[in-house]
Motif scaffolding. Structure first.
Motif, mmCIF file in Angstrom:
data_model
loop_
_atom_site.group_PDB
_atom_site.id
_atom_site.type_symbol
_atom_site.label_atom_id
_atom_site.label_comp_id
_atom_site.label_asym_id
_atom_site.label_seq_id
_atom_site.Cartn_x
_atom_site.Cartn_y
_atom_site.Cartn_z
ATOM 1 N N ARG A 148 0.927 -1.176 -0.068
ATOM 2 C CA ARG A 148 0.029 0.044 0.003
ATOM 3 C C ARG A 148 1.044 1.182 -0.172
ATOM 4 N NH1 ARG A 148 -2.821 -0.754 4.258
ATOM 5 N NH2 ARG A 148 -1.577 0.859 5.535
ATOM 6 N N PHE A 149 1.949 1.219 1.003
ATOM 7 C CA PHE A 149 2.610 2.339 0.871
ATOM 8 C C PHE A 149 3.433 2.700 -0.334
ATOM 9 C CE2 PHE A 149 2.175 2.376 5.482
ATOM 10 C CZ PHE A 149 1.669 3.537 5.731
ATOM 11 N N ALA A 150 3.956 1.461 -1.011
ATOM 12 C CA ALA A 150 4.816 1.541 -2.281
ATOM 13 C C ALA A 150 4.054 2.191 -3.279
ATOM 14 C CB ALA A 150 5.111 0.186 -2.676
ATOM 15 N N LYS A 151 2.803 1.822 -3.370
ATOM 16 C CA LYS A 151 1.695 2.268 -4.247
ATOM 17 C C LYS A 151 1.498 3.899 -4.152
ATOM 18 C CE LYS A 151 -1.323 -1.625 -5.392
ATOM 19 N NZ LYS A 151 -2.545 -2.171 -5.251
ATOM 20 N N LEU A 152 1.924 4.322 -2.910
ATOM 21 C CA LEU A 152 1.657 5.749 -3.008
ATOM 22 C C LEU A 152 3.104 6.325 -2.749
ATOM 23 C CD1 LEU A 152 -0.390 5.623 0.465
ATOM 24 C CD2 LEU A 152 -1.122 6.441 -1.742
ATOM 25 N N GLY A 153 4.019 5.776 -3.424
ATOM 26 C CA GLY A 153 5.428 6.277 -3.415
ATOM 27 C C GLY A 153 6.295 6.271 -2.291
ATOM 28 N N ILE A 154 5.697 5.816 -1.432
ATOM 29 C CA ILE A 154 6.447 6.039 0.147
ATOM 30 C C ILE A 154 7.257 4.584 0.318
ATOM 31 C CG2 ILE A 154 6.233 5.864 2.611
ATOM 32 C CD1 ILE A 154 3.568 7.428 1.980
ATOM 33 N N PRO A 155 8.632 4.636 0.254
ATOM 34 C CA PRO A 155 9.416 3.483 0.512
ATOM 35 C C PRO A 155 9.267 2.741 1.876
ATOM 36 C CG PRO A 155 10.664 5.359 0.771
ATOM 37 C CD PRO A 155 9.329 6.007 0.455
ATOM 38 N N ALA A 156 9.707 1.592 1.927
ATOM 39 C CA ALA A 156 9.493 0.808 3.031
ATOM 40 C C ALA A 156 10.529 1.249 3.880
ATOM 41 C CB ALA A 156 10.123 -0.768 2.682
ATOM 42 N N GLU A 157 11.696 1.957 3.838
ATOM 43 C CA GLU A 157 12.453 2.583 4.572
ATOM 44 C C GLU A 157 12.006 3.908 5.344
ATOM 45 O OE1 GLU A 157 14.527 0.199 1.746
ATOM 46 O OE2 GLU A 157 13.327 1.762 1.431
ATOM 47 N N ASP A 158 10.732 4.321 4.981
ATOM 48 C CA ASP A 158 10.426 5.307 5.551
ATOM 49 C C ASP A 158 9.995 5.218 7.131
ATOM 50 O OD1 ASP A 158 8.758 8.248 5.067
ATOM 51 O OD2 ASP A 158 7.564 7.092 6.188
ATOM 52 N N GLU A 159 10.227 6.328 8.099
ATOM 53 C CA GLU A 159 10.043 5.894 9.230
ATOM 54 C C GLU A 159 8.817 5.519 9.901
ATOM 55 O OE1 GLU A 159 10.696 8.319 13.465
ATOM 56 O OE2 GLU A 159 11.255 9.418 11.456
ATOM 57 N N SER A 160 7.512 6.079 9.049
ATOM 58 C CA SER A 160 6.316 5.827 9.453
ATOM 59 C C SER A 160 6.099 4.099 9.060
ATOM 60 C CB SER A 160 5.183 6.604 8.805
ATOM 61 O OG SER A 160 5.476 7.760 9.239
ATOM 62 N N VAL A 161 6.411 3.661 8.028
ATOM 63 C CA VAL A 161 6.213 2.582 7.312
ATOM 64 C C VAL A 161 7.040 1.396 8.529
ATOM 65 C CG1 VAL A 161 6.677 0.804 5.611
ATOM 66 C CG2 VAL A 161 6.142 3.256 5.156
ATOM 67 N N LEU A 162 8.266 1.950 8.684
ATOM 68 C CA LEU A 162 9.192 1.015 9.585
ATOM 69 C C LEU A 162 8.393 0.875 10.963
ATOM 70 C CD1 LEU A 162 12.713 2.133 8.908
ATOM 71 C CD2 LEU A 162 11.742 -0.080 8.561
ATOM 72 N N LYS A 163 7.894 1.856 11.518
ATOM 73 C CA LYS A 163 7.324 1.833 12.794
ATOM 74 C C LYS A 163 5.987 0.669 12.577
ATOM 75 C CE LYS A 163 8.354 6.243 14.687
ATOM 76 N NZ LYS A 163 7.932 7.560 15.281
ATOM 77 N N LEU A 164 5.187 0.846 11.715
ATOM 78 C CA LEU A 164 3.989 0.239 11.426
ATOM 79 C C LEU A 164 4.448 -1.288 11.507
ATOM 80 C CD1 LEU A 164 0.686 0.127 10.758
ATOM 81 C CD2 LEU A 164 1.329 0.709 8.432
ATOM 82 N N VAL A 165 5.498 -1.477 10.523
ATOM 83 C CA VAL A 165 5.935 -2.954 10.263
ATOM 84 C C VAL A 165 6.465 -3.678 11.320
ATOM 85 C CG1 VAL A 165 7.759 -4.157 8.882
ATOM 86 C CG2 VAL A 165 6.281 -2.723 7.848
#
Length: 126
Positions: A28-45
Motif C-alpha cells: 500500500r505504501f509503495a503504491k503511494l510512492g512511500i518506500p519501506a525505509e520510511d520511518e512511518s512504514v518502519l514503525k508500522l511494520v
C-alpha cells in the motif's frame, strides 16, 4: 488437549494476520510512492513484527506445537520481538526490511500450513 489446540489456533491466526498485514502495508505504501525505509512504514511494520513475536514470547504457543513445527525459528521470532520492544532505538531499517522481504513470505506459508493442520485436528476430534 483440544483446549491447547484451539488456543494454538488463535495464536497462529493472530501471527498470520500480522504477517499478512505487513505485506499489505508495504504494498500500500509503495503504491503511494512511500518506500519501506520510511520511518512511518518502519514503525508500522515493527509493531506488526512485535505482535508476531508476542505470541511466542509469552509462552502462548504450546511447547508441543513449537516442537512439532521445530523448523519454524520460534526463538528468532521471539528474539526479534524482544529487540524491537526493548531496543527500538537501535533498529537498523535495512535489517527490518530484509527480514520482511526474506522471512515474512516463508513465515506466512508455514503459518497457513500450521493453521490448516490445527483445523484438521480440531475437526477430527468431533
Amino acid at each position: 488437549m483440544r483446549d491447547n489446540v484451539q488456543r494454538d489456533l488463535l495464536y497462529i491466526e493472530s501471527m498470520l494476520d500480522n504477517a499478512l498485514s505487513i505485506e499489505e502495508d508495504i504494498k500500500r505504501f509503495a503504491k503511494l510512492g512511500i518506500p519501506a525505509e520510511d520511518e512511518s512504514v518502519l514503525k508500522l511494520v515493527s509493531f506488526s513484527l512485535s505482535q508476531i513475536g508476542e505470541q511466542v514470547a509469552r509462552g502462548k504457543l504450546s511447547e508441543e506445537l513449537q516442537e512439532k513445527y521445530s523448523y519454524v525459528e520460534w526463538s528468532k521470532i521471539n528474539g526479534l520481538r524482544n529487540f524491537i520492544v526493548h531496543d527500538y532505538s537501535k533498529i537498523v531499517p535495512s535489517r527490518i526490511i530484509a527480514t520482511v522481504k526474506n522471512q515474512i513470505p516463508n513465515l506466512i506459508e508455514e503459518l497457513f500450513k500450521i493453521r490448516e493442520d490445527l483445523k484438521r485436528e480440531i475437526d477430527n476430534e468431533y
